[in-house]
Design an enzyme around this catalytic site. Structure first.
Site, PDB file in Angstrom:
ATOM      1  N   LYS A  53       0.836  -1.209   0.000  1.00 48.70           N
ATOM      2  CA  LYS A  53       0.000   0.000   0.000  1.00 48.70           C
ATOM      3  C   LYS A  53       0.868   1.255   0.000  1.00 48.70           C
ATOM      4  CE  LYS A  53      -3.827  -2.341   2.343  1.00 48.70           C
ATOM      5  NZ  LYS A  53      -4.577  -2.586   3.591  1.00 48.70           N
ATOM      6  N   GLN A  97      -3.962  -1.443   9.873  1.00 48.74           N
ATOM      7  CA  GLN A  97      -4.039  -2.755   9.222  1.00 48.74           C
ATOM      8  C   GLN A  97      -4.654  -3.778  10.180  1.00 48.74           C
ATOM      9  OE1 GLN A  97      -3.372  -3.286   6.007  1.00 48.74           O
ATOM     10  NE2 GLN A  97      -3.879  -5.460   6.127  1.00 48.74           N
ATOM     11  N   ASP A 120     -10.322   3.423   4.771  1.00 46.82           N
ATOM     12  CA  ASP A 120     -10.725   2.015   4.619  1.00 46.82           C
ATOM     13  C   ASP A 120     -12.238   1.883   4.503  1.00 46.82           C
ATOM     14  OD1 ASP A 120      -8.815  -0.050   4.411  1.00 46.82           O
ATOM     15  OD2 ASP A 120      -8.197   0.231   6.509  1.00 46.82           O
TER      16      ASP A 120
HETATM   17  N1  GUN Z   1      -7.062  -6.572   6.477  1.00 42.89           N
HETATM   18  C1  GUN Z   1      -7.577  -7.254   5.433  1.00 42.89           C
HETATM   19  N2  GUN Z   1      -8.072  -6.407   4.512  1.00 42.89           N
HETATM   20  C2  GUN Z   1      -7.879  -5.167   4.996  1.00 42.89           C
HETATM   21  C3  GUN Z   1      -8.170  -3.868   4.488  1.00 42.89           C
HETATM   22  O1  GUN Z   1      -8.754  -3.671   3.414  1.00 42.89           O
HETATM   23  N3  GUN Z   1      -7.782  -2.833   5.266  1.00 42.89           N
HETATM   24  C4  GUN Z   1      -7.167  -3.007   6.472  1.00 42.89           C
HETATM   25  N4  GUN Z   1      -6.860  -1.927   7.176  1.00 42.89           N
HETATM   26  N5  GUN Z   1      -6.886  -4.193   6.965  1.00 42.89           N
HETATM   27  C5  GUN Z   1      -7.245  -5.267   6.227  1.00 42.89           C
END
Ligand code: GUN
Length: 292
Positions: A53, A97, A120
């Site tokens: 990311k 995350q 998110d």
């Molecule tokens: N863990 C699995 N998918 C995601 C996501 O899209 N965002 C975040 N922050 N954690 C995740």
């Protein structure tokens, strides 16, 4: 005749090209979009996700800052950092995350992120916003923060030319991150949506009704050829690490003989999730620039 293999990489690149131009225009006005990523513990998958990311952000010109904490961190300390980032004007988006270690209440953490910086799309305020909107086009017009993986799936379907209006869409999996929200977004695109889960009877029969089948179960190769209707479009959200490497939730070799189009793993949904995070971060920067 095999299925068309949908490249999430190519679709991502199209979208990222537009984003780079938009970010350059923002920079001419003195606005540099900024994303803070928070990583707790040393889960290797989470480390990989956060790194990819951040790299994607940097490639399109989004500033990133990384905050890494040990798995033993106290909830209070994490909440303190989020509160500090909520106040900063040079940070437009905050991403924590998931998953978080068990001593931390994930819901409380997600609630503490300012809804305006929730790139998110997990904050209940933002969930409520798209939940209560009837049509997808309105969600886009209103620049809502949509959750990244579900939004990425809709972009894949639209840009592949899949007709969603009136389509039978079957979602396998009911997580808050993928299954439930993608069902809502499909509904907002006028599909007829069925959500399957561990309690579903005759799963194969339900899946065989699908014109569009979304596999978000978290079990390697769970969707077999016999569960797919001839000509269906199959989206594989699975990321399972197995002895034979990274595999999806779909038995790819079997299903590609039945499907008209299918996303691969890797290179399908994954890059789109990252791209939609970039989209949300730019939305956040624009929204905060205009004081909205
Ligand atoms: N863990 C699995 N998918 C995601 C996501 O899209 N965002 C975040 N922050 N954690 C995740």
């Amino acid at each position: 005749m095999g299925a068309k293999i949908i490249s999430g990489e190519e679709i991502s690149e199209e979208i990222r090209k537009g984003l780079r131009e938009e970010i350059n225009r923002l920079k001419e006005r003195g606005v540099v979009p900024g994303l803070a990523t928070l990583l707790v513990g040393e889960d290797p998958a989470s480390q990989v996700y956060v790194r990819s990311k951040r790299r994607a952000c940097e490639k399109v010109g989004i500033h990133t800052e990384q905050y890494t904490f040990p798995a033993t961190i106290k909830e209070k300390e994490l909440l303190g950092k989020i509160s500090e980032l909520n106040e900063r004007h040079d940070i437009n988006g905050i991403l924590v995350q998931l998953p978080l270690p068990p001593q931390i209440d994930s819901n409380r953490v997600l609630l503490s992120i300012s809804p305006d910086k929730d790139v998110d799309g997990f904050h209940p305020i933002n969930v409520g916003r798209y939940m209560s909107m009837k049509y997808f086009d309105q969600m886009i017009e209103e620049e809502l923060f949509l959750p990244c993986t579900p939004h990425g799936i809709i972009e894949i379907l639209k840009r592949t030319g899949v007709e969603l209006k009136g389509a039978e869409a079957v979602v396998v999996g009911r997580s808050n991150i993928v299954g439930k929200p993608v069902a809502l977004l499909l509904l907002a695109n006028n599909a007829t949506v069925t959500v399957c889960h561990t309690g579903t009877k005759d799963l194969g029969e339900v899946c065989r009704r699908a014109d569009v089948l979304i596999a978000a179960i978290g079990r390697p190769k769970f969707i077999r050829g016999e569960m797919v209707k001839q000509g269906a479009v199959v989206i594989d959200v699975g990321v399972n690490r197995t002895e034979e490497g990274l595999v999806g939730d779909v038995s790819f070799l079997e299903v590609k003989e039945k499907a008209s189009a299918i996303t691969p793993v890797p290179g399908g949904v994954g890059p789109m999730t990252v791209t939609m995070l970039l989209v949300n971060t730019v939305k956040a920067a624009k929204r905060q620039e205009s004081g909205g």
